[in-house]
Design a protein around this motif. Structure first.
Motif, PDB file in Angstrom:
ATOM      1  N   MET A 160      -0.300   3.545   3.740  1.00 15.13           N
ATOM      2  CA  MET A 160      -0.781   2.181   3.884  1.00 15.13           C
ATOM      3  C   MET A 160       0.356   1.159   3.975  1.00 15.13           C
ATOM      4  O   MET A 160       0.106  -0.023   4.215  1.00 15.13           O
ATOM      5  N   ASP A 161       1.581   1.628   3.790  1.00 12.79           N
ATOM      6  CA  ASP A 161       2.723   0.705   3.818  1.00 12.79           C
ATOM      7  C   ASP A 161       2.778  -0.036   5.159  1.00 12.79           C
ATOM      8  O   ASP A 161       2.672   0.568   6.226  1.00 12.79           O
ATOM      9  N   GLY A 162       2.948  -1.348   5.073  1.00 12.71           N
ATOM     10  CA  GLY A 162       3.096  -2.162   6.272  1.00 12.71           C
ATOM     11  C   GLY A 162       1.816  -2.460   7.007  1.00 12.71           C
ATOM     12  O   GLY A 162       1.844  -3.074   8.093  1.00 12.71           O
ATOM     13  N   ASP A 163       0.663  -2.053   6.438  1.00 15.58           N
ATOM     14  CA  ASP A 163      -0.625  -2.254   7.115  1.00 15.58           C
ATOM     15  C   ASP A 163      -1.456  -3.385   6.519  1.00 15.58           C
ATOM     16  O   ASP A 163      -2.668  -3.443   6.725  1.00 15.58           O
ATOM     17  N   GLY A 164      -0.821  -4.285   5.776  1.00 13.88           N
ATOM     18  CA  GLY A 164      -1.548  -5.454   5.287  1.00 13.88           C
ATOM     19  C   GLY A 164      -2.234  -5.261   3.950  1.00 13.88           C
ATOM     20  O   GLY A 164      -3.174  -6.005   3.630  1.00 13.88           O
ATOM     21  N   PHE A 165      -1.762  -4.298   3.147  1.00 13.14           N
ATOM     22  CA  PHE A 165      -2.329  -4.062   1.817  1.00 13.14           C
ATOM     23  C   PHE A 165      -1.314  -4.434   0.738  1.00 13.14           C
ATOM     24  O   PHE A 165      -0.104  -4.496   0.991  1.00 13.14           O
ATOM     25  N   ALA A 166      -1.800  -4.630  -0.466  1.00  9.18           N
ATOM     26  CA  ALA A 166      -0.919  -4.905  -1.600  1.00  9.18           C
ATOM     27  C   ALA A 166       0.017  -3.726  -1.823  1.00  9.18           C
ATOM     28  O   ALA A 166      -0.267  -2.583  -1.421  1.00  9.18           O
ATOM     29  N   GLN A 167       1.133  -3.997  -2.487  1.00 12.26           N
ATOM     30  CA  GLN A 167       2.108  -2.947  -2.767  1.00 12.26           C
ATOM     31  C   GLN A 167       1.778  -2.203  -4.060  1.00 12.26           C
ATOM     32  O   GLN A 167       1.790  -0.974  -4.103  1.00 12.26           O
ATOM     33  N   GLY A 182       0.406 -12.247  -6.281  1.00 13.32           N
ATOM     34  CA  GLY A 182      -0.854 -12.978  -6.201  1.00 13.32           C
ATOM     35  C   GLY A 182      -2.061 -12.074  -6.310  1.00 13.32           C
ATOM     36  O   GLY A 182      -1.980 -10.914  -6.722  1.00 13.32           O
ATOM     37  N   ASP A 183      -3.205 -12.617  -5.891  1.00 15.68           N
ATOM     38  CA  ASP A 183      -4.486 -11.908  -5.942  1.00 15.68           C
ATOM     39  C   ASP A 183      -4.746 -11.274  -4.578  1.00 15.68           C
ATOM     40  O   ASP A 183      -5.403 -11.877  -3.717  1.00 15.68           O
ATOM     41  N   LYS A 202      -0.632 -11.663 -17.207  1.00 18.39           N
ATOM     42  CA  LYS A 202      -1.720 -11.435 -16.264  1.00 18.39           C
ATOM     43  C   LYS A 202      -1.393 -10.259 -15.345  1.00 18.39           C
ATOM     44  O   LYS A 202      -0.228 -10.000 -15.054  1.00 18.39           O
ATOM     45  N   VAL A 203      -2.444  -9.573 -14.895  1.00 21.91           N
ATOM     46  CA  VAL A 203      -2.265  -8.468 -13.957  1.00 21.91           C
ATOM     47  C   VAL A 203      -2.446  -9.009 -12.543  1.00 21.91           C
ATOM     48  O   VAL A 203      -3.500  -9.551 -12.207  1.00 21.91           O
ATOM     49  N   LYS A 204      -1.406  -8.869 -11.741  1.00 21.12           N
ATOM     50  CA  LYS A 204      -1.432  -9.362 -10.368  1.00 21.12           C
ATOM     51  C   LYS A 204      -0.922  -8.273  -9.425  1.00 21.12           C
ATOM     52  O   LYS A 204      -0.452  -7.230  -9.854  1.00 21.12           O
ATOM     53  N   ASN A 205      -1.015  -8.552  -8.131  1.00 21.04           N
ATOM     54  CA  ASN A 205      -0.463  -7.662  -7.110  1.00 21.04           C
ATOM     55  C   ASN A 205       0.857  -8.199  -6.599  1.00 21.04           C
ATOM     56  O   ASN A 205       1.093  -9.414  -6.596  1.00 21.04           O
ATOM     57  N   THR A 206       1.686  -7.283  -6.140  1.00 23.23           N
ATOM     58  CA  THR A 206       2.828  -7.678  -5.316  1.00 23.23           C
ATOM     59  C   THR A 206       2.485  -7.348  -3.866  1.00 23.23           C
ATOM     60  O   THR A 206       1.704  -6.441  -3.581  1.00 23.23           O
ATOM     61  N   TYR A 207       3.081  -8.131  -2.969  1.00 19.15           N
ATOM     62  CA  TYR A 207       2.850  -7.922  -1.533  1.00 19.15           C
ATOM     63  C   TYR A 207       4.178  -8.122  -0.819  1.00 19.15           C
ATOM     64  O   TYR A 207       4.892  -9.098  -1.066  1.00 19.15           O
ATOM     65  N   ILE A 208       4.526  -7.167   0.050  1.00 23.38           N
ATOM     66  CA  ILE A 208       5.789  -7.250   0.783  1.00 23.38           C
ATOM     67  C   ILE A 208       5.576  -8.036   2.073  1.00 23.38           C
ATOM     68  O   ILE A 208       4.808  -7.624   2.944  1.00 23.38           O
ATOM     69  N   GLU A 209       6.250  -9.163   2.160  1.00 21.04           N
ATOM     70  CA  GLU A 209       6.134 -10.020   3.339  1.00 21.04           C
ATOM     71  C   GLU A 209       6.951  -9.437   4.500  1.00 21.04           C
ATOM     72  O   GLU A 209       7.728  -8.496   4.338  1.00 21.04           O
ATOM     73  N   ASP A 210       6.763 -10.006   5.687  1.00 22.23           N
ATOM     74  CA  ASP A 210       7.451  -9.504   6.884  1.00 22.23           C
ATOM     75  C   ASP A 210       8.969  -9.548   6.744  1.00 22.23           C
ATOM     76  O   ASP A 210       9.684  -8.704   7.302  1.00 22.23           O
ATOM     77  N   ASP A 211       9.478 -10.546   6.021  1.00 20.60           N
ATOM     78  CA  ASP A 211      10.927 -10.672   5.876  1.00 20.60           C
ATOM     79  C   ASP A 211      11.482  -9.826   4.727  1.00 20.60           C
ATOM     80  O   ASP A 211      12.665  -9.911   4.387  1.00 20.60           O
TER      81      ASP A 211
END
Length: 493
Positions: free
Chosen positions: A244-251, A275-276, A260-269
């Motif tokens: 799923m890497d690079g397909d628009g899902f949380a990391q 965030g949520d 708080k429990v949150k997600n990380t997300y890898i941006e294009d850069d």
């Protein structure tokens, strides 16, 4: 007359002496009594004499109050006394407001007994009209609730949510699968809002049943006001697989500095945002804003595999042993790209996330270690799969008695399980009491056996919304929730 006729005998002299001595003693005693009486009057009138026994009683009461204060942390303001003259235990205005807020939240989440117990346990409750009025309100609200039939509770589930539609639906080899079984974040937000507005309330599978000491299953009581409908929510495969890497899902899931429990997300850069971006933090935020969406603070259940770790962390043994004949291509690439990978640290971080989630009302279930359909494997293979889940997932997320089958499979037909079913006998030996398959043909399918609970789940994904929205119309309006960026037609299964 002779002289001796007028003299006293020795006996008479002694008698008269004793009489005189007695009179003197009586006189002295009377004087002593008069003196003591004078002293007492003086003490009472001028020195405000106090009963020594009353002083002992007061000191004893002070000691008892101090012991209670040490246990509760509450103290009485200086100079304030109760009706009995003893020091009164009181709480400050700030404490009172905080306790009222806590009690109201418990009551909003339908835990009326918890709210009542919280207030009644406070020092000085009997003299606190504010708390007593709140308790009366909670008692009246609870009296108006009714138990919801356990066998009519529905169960919905999701996979990992699509955060970036453009990446998930970009026409590559994974688009069809994402379109079929995934839900987008915008759709999920709409579903939550619509279900909340219709009176749905999240409950746990363990709100429905419990195991008795003798190993039998007992149904529990879920009390809700009129217009409220309980439902169970689960999420499958919250592992953030390599594919799923690079397909628009949380990391992955993390615990932030504020707990708080949150997600990380890898941006294009390559930068990482927090965030949520998936089910867990989105639901947490929603319940913060709408506490009455959660029964007793309970959230959803995450069904986890283990072959690529859990919660976005690579916690399976293969990342530690790097056993060549078991490494997949994805795993090799990951390890090559992360030469400083620390397995023990990865496990510690995943465990911290799981602990934080459980504290917030989340639960975990087995989705089998290898995402398998048990009946397509021998019992020996299934036993090996279960052992791996126990060895490499349980240390991270803890024990569970819930098994949510992968692929919507099951280990039997619609008839109740029996121990003649070797798969059931095995899973029971592993401690599983609750089993979930997939059945979207009915609103609720619940089977309560002598020592197990079985429940069908309803998939709220692209396939279900596109091909049979009528089957989920009791939950929400698909047209309102539908993400217009989702490609159509959705590929058939």
């Amino acid at each position: 007359m002779r002289r001796e006729d007028y003299s006293f005998s020795d006996r008479e002299i002694q008698r008269r002496r004793r009489s005189l001595l007695l009179k003197c003693l009586i006189a002295l005693l009377i004087l002593l009594i008069i003196a003591l009486a004078a002293v007492l009057v003086y003490e009472v009138r001028f020195r405000k004499y106090k009963n020594p026994w009353a002083e002992v009683q007061k000191e004893t009461q002070k000691a008892e109050d101090a012991a209670v204060q040490a246990q509760t942390g509450d103290t009485a303001p200086d100079g304030q006394e109760g009706q009995d003259g003893s020091a009164a235990l009181q709480i400050s205005d700030e404490q009172e407001e905080s306790l009222e807020s806590q009690a109201n939240r418990l009551a909003l989440q339908y835990d009326y007994d918890g709210a009542i117990s919280l207030l009644r346990s406070q020092p000085g409750y009997d003299r606190n009209d504010r708390f007593k009025n709140l308790v009366s309100t909670y008692e009246a609200t609870k009296a108006g609730c009714s138990p919801y039939p356990i066998d009519q509770i529905t169960h919905v589930f999701f996979h990992t949510l699509v955060w970036d539609d453009a990446k998930a639906f970009d026409g590559d080899g994974n688009e069809a699968g994402y379109n079929q079984v995934m839900t987008t974040v915008s759709e999920f937000n709409s579903i939550l809002t619509q279900m909340y507005n219709r009176g749905y309330v999240m409950v746990s599978l363990h709100d429905m049943v419990e195991m008795a000491d003798d190993g039998s299953l007992k149904t529990k009581e879920i009390l809700l006001p009129a217009g409220k409908t309980p439902f169970v929510m689960s999420q499958d495969d919250c592992s953030y697989y390599h594919y799923m890497d690079g397909d628009g899902f949380a990391q992955k899931l993390i615990v932030t500095d504020d707990g708080k429990v949150k997600n990380t997300y890898i941006e294009d850069d390559g930068s990482i945002s927090v965030g949520d971006y998936d089910v867990v933090p989105i639901v947490d935020t929603f319940v913060e804003q709408h506490p009455d969406f959660s029964y007793h603070g309970h959230k959803g259940i995450l069904a986890l595999t283990g072959y690529e770790g859990v919660l976005g962390y690579r916690t399976d043994e293969v990342y530690k042993t790097r056993q060549e004949d078991r490494l997949t291509e994805f795993q090799r690439i990951f390890l090559d790209q992360n030469p400083d990978f620390n397995f023990d640290e990865e496990v510690a971080q995943a465990t911290a996330v799981a602990d934080a989630m459980k504290a917030e009302g989340w639960e975990f279930a087995s989705h089998t270690w290898g995402h398998i359909n048990p009946r397509q494997y021998t019992i020996e293979q299934v036993q090996r799969d279960s052992q791996r889940w126990h060895d490499w997932v349980v240390p991270v997320v803890g024990e569970t008695d819930v098994l949510i089958f992968a692929f919507g499979a099951d280990i039997g037909d619609w008839q109740p399980y029996t121990y003649s079913n070797e798969y059931y006998a095995h899973y029971k030996s592993m401690g599983f009491n609750i089993y979930c398959n997939v059945d979207s043909s009915v609103k609720a399918w619940v089977q309560i056996g002598p020592d197990f609970l079985r429940q069908g789940r309803r998939n709220l994904d692209g396939y279900r919304m596109y091909y049979s929205p009528d089957l989920i119309s009791d939950l929400y309006d698909v047209n309102t929730a539908w993400d217009t960026n989702r490609p159509t037609p959705v590929p058939p299964m």
